[in-house]
Scaffold this motif. Structure first.
Motif, mmCIF file in Angstrom:
data_model
loop_
_atom_site.group_PDB
_atom_site.id
_atom_site.type_symbol
_atom_site.label_atom_id
_atom_site.label_comp_id
_atom_site.label_asym_id
_atom_site.label_seq_id
_atom_site.Cartn_x
_atom_site.Cartn_y
_atom_site.Cartn_z
ATOM 1 N N SER A 230 -63.938 0.395 14.840
ATOM 2 C CA SER A 230 -63.740 1.827 14.985
ATOM 3 C C SER A 230 -64.335 2.233 16.321
ATOM 4 C CB SER A 230 -64.438 2.551 13.833
ATOM 5 O OG SER A 230 -64.401 3.931 14.020
ATOM 6 N N ALA A 231 -63.506 2.814 17.197
ATOM 7 C CA ALA A 231 -63.975 3.196 18.529
ATOM 8 C C ALA A 231 -63.567 4.639 18.810
ATOM 9 C CB ALA A 231 -63.398 2.263 19.595
ATOM 10 N N SER A 232 -64.342 5.294 19.665
ATOM 11 C CA SER A 232 -64.040 6.681 20.012
ATOM 12 C C SER A 232 -63.081 6.781 21.198
ATOM 13 C CB SER A 232 -65.332 7.440 20.323
ATOM 14 O OG SER A 232 -65.993 6.850 21.417
ATOM 15 N N GLY A 233 -62.724 5.647 21.794
ATOM 16 C CA GLY A 233 -61.796 5.647 22.914
ATOM 17 C C GLY A 233 -61.841 4.331 23.653
ATOM 18 N N LEU A 234 -61.182 4.309 24.802
ATOM 19 C CA LEU A 234 -61.203 3.106 25.626
ATOM 20 C C LEU A 234 -60.968 3.474 27.075
ATOM 21 C CD1 LEU A 234 -58.057 2.348 26.516
ATOM 22 C CD2 LEU A 234 -57.980 1.379 24.270
ATOM 23 N N SER A 235 -61.309 2.543 27.939
ATOM 24 C CA SER A 235 -61.020 2.660 29.367
ATOM 25 C C SER A 235 -60.542 1.287 29.826
ATOM 26 C CB SER A 235 -62.268 3.092 30.141
ATOM 27 O OG SER A 235 -63.307 2.145 29.985
ATOM 28 N N PHE A 236 -59.618 1.278 30.805
ATOM 29 C CA PHE A 236 -59.115 -0.007 31.278
ATOM 30 C C PHE A 236 -58.531 0.122 32.674
ATOM 31 C CE2 PHE A 236 -55.477 1.977 29.278
ATOM 32 C CZ PHE A 236 -54.416 1.676 30.109
ATOM 33 N N ARG B 182 -54.279 -3.616 41.919
ATOM 34 C CA ARG B 182 -54.520 -2.523 40.981
ATOM 35 C C ARG B 182 -53.326 -1.588 40.961
ATOM 36 N NH1 ARG B 182 -59.488 -1.137 39.626
ATOM 37 N NH2 ARG B 182 -59.312 -3.303 39.040
ATOM 38 N N LEU B 183 -52.732 -1.432 39.789
ATOM 39 C CA LEU B 183 -51.631 -0.489 39.633
ATOM 40 C C LEU B 183 -52.141 0.840 39.123
ATOM 41 C CD1 LEU B 183 -48.614 0.207 39.629
ATOM 42 C CD2 LEU B 183 -48.526 -0.642 37.282
ATOM 43 N N ALA B 184 -52.981 0.812 38.084
ATOM 44 C CA ALA B 184 -53.447 2.065 37.494
ATOM 45 C C ALA B 184 -54.683 1.815 36.653
ATOM 46 C CB ALA B 184 -52.347 2.671 36.625
ATOM 47 N N SER B 185 -55.366 2.910 36.348
ATOM 48 C CA SER B 185 -56.495 2.894 35.426
ATOM 49 C C SER B 185 -56.173 3.869 34.305
ATOM 50 C CB SER B 185 -57.784 3.320 36.128
ATOM 51 O OG SER B 185 -58.118 2.396 37.133
ATOM 52 N N GLY B 186 -56.662 3.563 33.125
ATOM 53 C CA GLY B 186 -56.394 4.428 31.987
ATOM 54 C C GLY B 186 -57.663 4.788 31.245
ATOM 55 N N LEU B 187 -57.671 5.987 30.696
ATOM 56 C CA LEU B 187 -58.773 6.493 29.877
ATOM 57 C C LEU B 187 -58.178 7.165 28.656
ATOM 58 C CD1 LEU B 187 -60.913 8.355 32.559
ATOM 59 C CD2 LEU B 187 -61.548 6.256 31.387
ATOM 60 N N SER B 188 -58.824 7.011 27.528
ATOM 61 C CA SER B 188 -58.379 7.709 26.334
ATOM 62 C C SER B 188 -59.581 8.024 25.461
ATOM 63 C CB SER B 188 -57.392 6.851 25.535
ATOM 64 O OG SER B 188 -57.070 7.493 24.318
ATOM 65 N N ASN B 189 -59.607 9.260 24.958
ATOM 66 C CA ASN B 189 -60.645 9.619 23.988
ATOM 67 C C ASN B 189 -60.042 9.676 22.585
ATOM 68 O OD1 ASN B 189 -59.140 11.937 24.085
ATOM 69 N ND2 ASN B 189 -60.821 13.294 24.613
ATOM 70 N N GLN B 190 -58.872 9.067 22.429
ATOM 71 C CA GLN B 190 -58.211 8.982 21.134
ATOM 72 C C GLN B 190 -58.968 7.986 20.249
ATOM 73 O OE1 GLN B 190 -54.109 7.818 21.513
ATOM 74 N NE2 GLN B 190 -53.916 7.251 19.377
ATOM 75 N N ALA B 191 -59.272 8.401 19.027
ATOM 76 C CA ALA B 191 -59.959 7.512 18.090
ATOM 77 C C ALA B 191 -59.087 6.290 17.812
ATOM 78 C CB ALA B 191 -60.268 8.249 16.799
ATOM 79 N N ILE B 192 -59.727 5.136 17.741
ATOM 80 C CA ILE B 192 -59.025 3.875 17.523
ATOM 81 C C ILE B 192 -59.606 3.213 16.291
ATOM 82 C CG2 ILE B 192 -58.503 1.603 18.504
ATOM 83 C CD1 ILE B 192 -59.098 2.937 21.285
ATOM 84 N N GLN C 165 -52.941 -8.185 34.507
ATOM 85 C CA GLN C 165 -54.291 -8.409 34.002
ATOM 86 C C GLN C 165 -54.815 -7.065 33.514
ATOM 87 O OE1 GLN C 165 -53.735 -9.332 37.477
ATOM 88 N NE2 GLN C 165 -52.917 -11.242 36.701
ATOM 89 N N LEU C 166 -55.413 -7.078 32.351
ATOM 90 C CA LEU C 166 -56.065 -5.898 31.783
ATOM 91 C C LEU C 166 -57.539 -6.186 31.656
ATOM 92 C CD1 LEU C 166 -53.809 -4.958 28.743
ATOM 93 C CD2 LEU C 166 -54.348 -3.475 30.653
ATOM 94 N N GLN C 167 -58.356 -5.250 32.085
ATOM 95 C CA GLN C 167 -59.792 -5.349 31.869
ATOM 96 C C GLN C 167 -60.279 -3.984 31.446
ATOM 97 O OE1 GLN C 167 -61.207 -7.389 35.613
ATOM 98 N NE2 GLN C 167 -62.189 -8.587 33.997
ATOM 99 N N GLY C 168 -61.049 -3.942 30.380
ATOM 100 C CA GLY C 168 -61.526 -2.655 29.918
ATOM 101 C C GLY C 168 -62.607 -2.761 28.870
ATOM 102 N N ARG C 169 -62.845 -1.628 28.221
ATOM 103 C CA ARG C 169 -63.891 -1.550 27.203
ATOM 104 C C ARG C 169 -63.448 -0.615 26.092
ATOM 105 N NH1 ARG C 169 -68.440 -3.587 29.218
ATOM 106 N NH2 ARG C 169 -69.890 -2.647 27.777
ATOM 107 N N LEU C 170 -63.740 -1.015 24.867
ATOM 108 C CA LEU C 170 -63.665 -0.090 23.741
ATOM 109 C C LEU C 170 -64.965 0.687 23.778
ATOM 110 C CD1 LEU C 170 -62.289 -2.257 20.796
ATOM 111 C CD2 LEU C 170 -61.129 -0.421 22.005
ATOM 112 N N GLU C 171 -64.891 2.001 23.782
ATOM 113 C CA GLU C 171 -66.076 2.841 23.911
ATOM 114 C C GLU C 171 -66.462 3.426 22.551
ATOM 115 O OE1 GLU C 171 -67.617 2.805 26.666
ATOM 116 O OE2 GLU C 171 -66.094 2.172 28.086
ATOM 117 N N GLY C 172 -67.761 3.628 22.353
ATOM 118 C CA GLY C 172 -68.255 4.222 21.112
ATOM 119 C C GLY C 172 -67.936 3.354 19.906
#
Length: 145
Positions: free
Chosen positions: A58-64, A72-82, A120-127
């Motif tokens: 259960s995460a409060s969002g992610l960044s990648f 680098r094409l793009a970066s993404g952020l989401s505060n959508q619950a996962i 390539q994807l690199q990121g973190r599940l947050e919260g």
């Protein structure tokens, strides 16, 4: 008092070890164009998260960061619950933004190549579980329609 001390110890251990969880497997499922402007391209990126753990995630969002063909094409952020069930999977769609020039460069490489993009994807599940973050990384090949 004992309960407060036990709770503090658990929180401290959770923060230090990311709860002893294995990293989720994350893959690129789809990229759809979204409303864009002359200088900025927007895309809806769908990611599949697979949970190799016996506990639900259960995460409060992610960044990648999304790199295509080594750039680098793009970066993404989401505060959508996962919520990813134990030994299961879930999909999340995130809006990403990139400059039109960067996107045209990437598209030019794909058109001149075999019609596929290495990513390539690199990121973190947050919260994660409310107290920690958990990194993820993956790479693969996305074929153009």
């Amino acid at each position: 008092m004992k309960h407060c001390l036990a709770l503090l110890v658990c929180l401290w251990l959770a923060g230090c070890s990311t709860l002893g969880l294995q990293k989720p497997q994350v893959s690129l499922v789809d990229i759809h164009p979204a409303a864009s402007t002359l200088l900025e391209q927007n895309f809806d990126v769908t990611l599949r998260l697979q949970n190799p753990n016996r506990l639900p995630l259960s995460a409060s969002g992610l960044s990648f960061d999304l790199d295509v063909a080594g750039n680098r094409l793009a970066s993404g952020l989401s505060n959508q619950a996962i919520a990813v069930p134990a030994l299961g999977e879930a999909e999340i769609t995130v809006r990403v933004h990139t400059s039109t020039l960067s996107w045209l460069r990437q598209l030019g490489k794909a058109v001149n190549g075999p019609g596929k993009l290495d990513y390539q994807l690199q990121g973190r599940l947050e919260g994660l579980q409310g107290v920690a973050s958990l990194p993820f990384s993956s790479s693969g090949e996305w074929k153009l329609p």
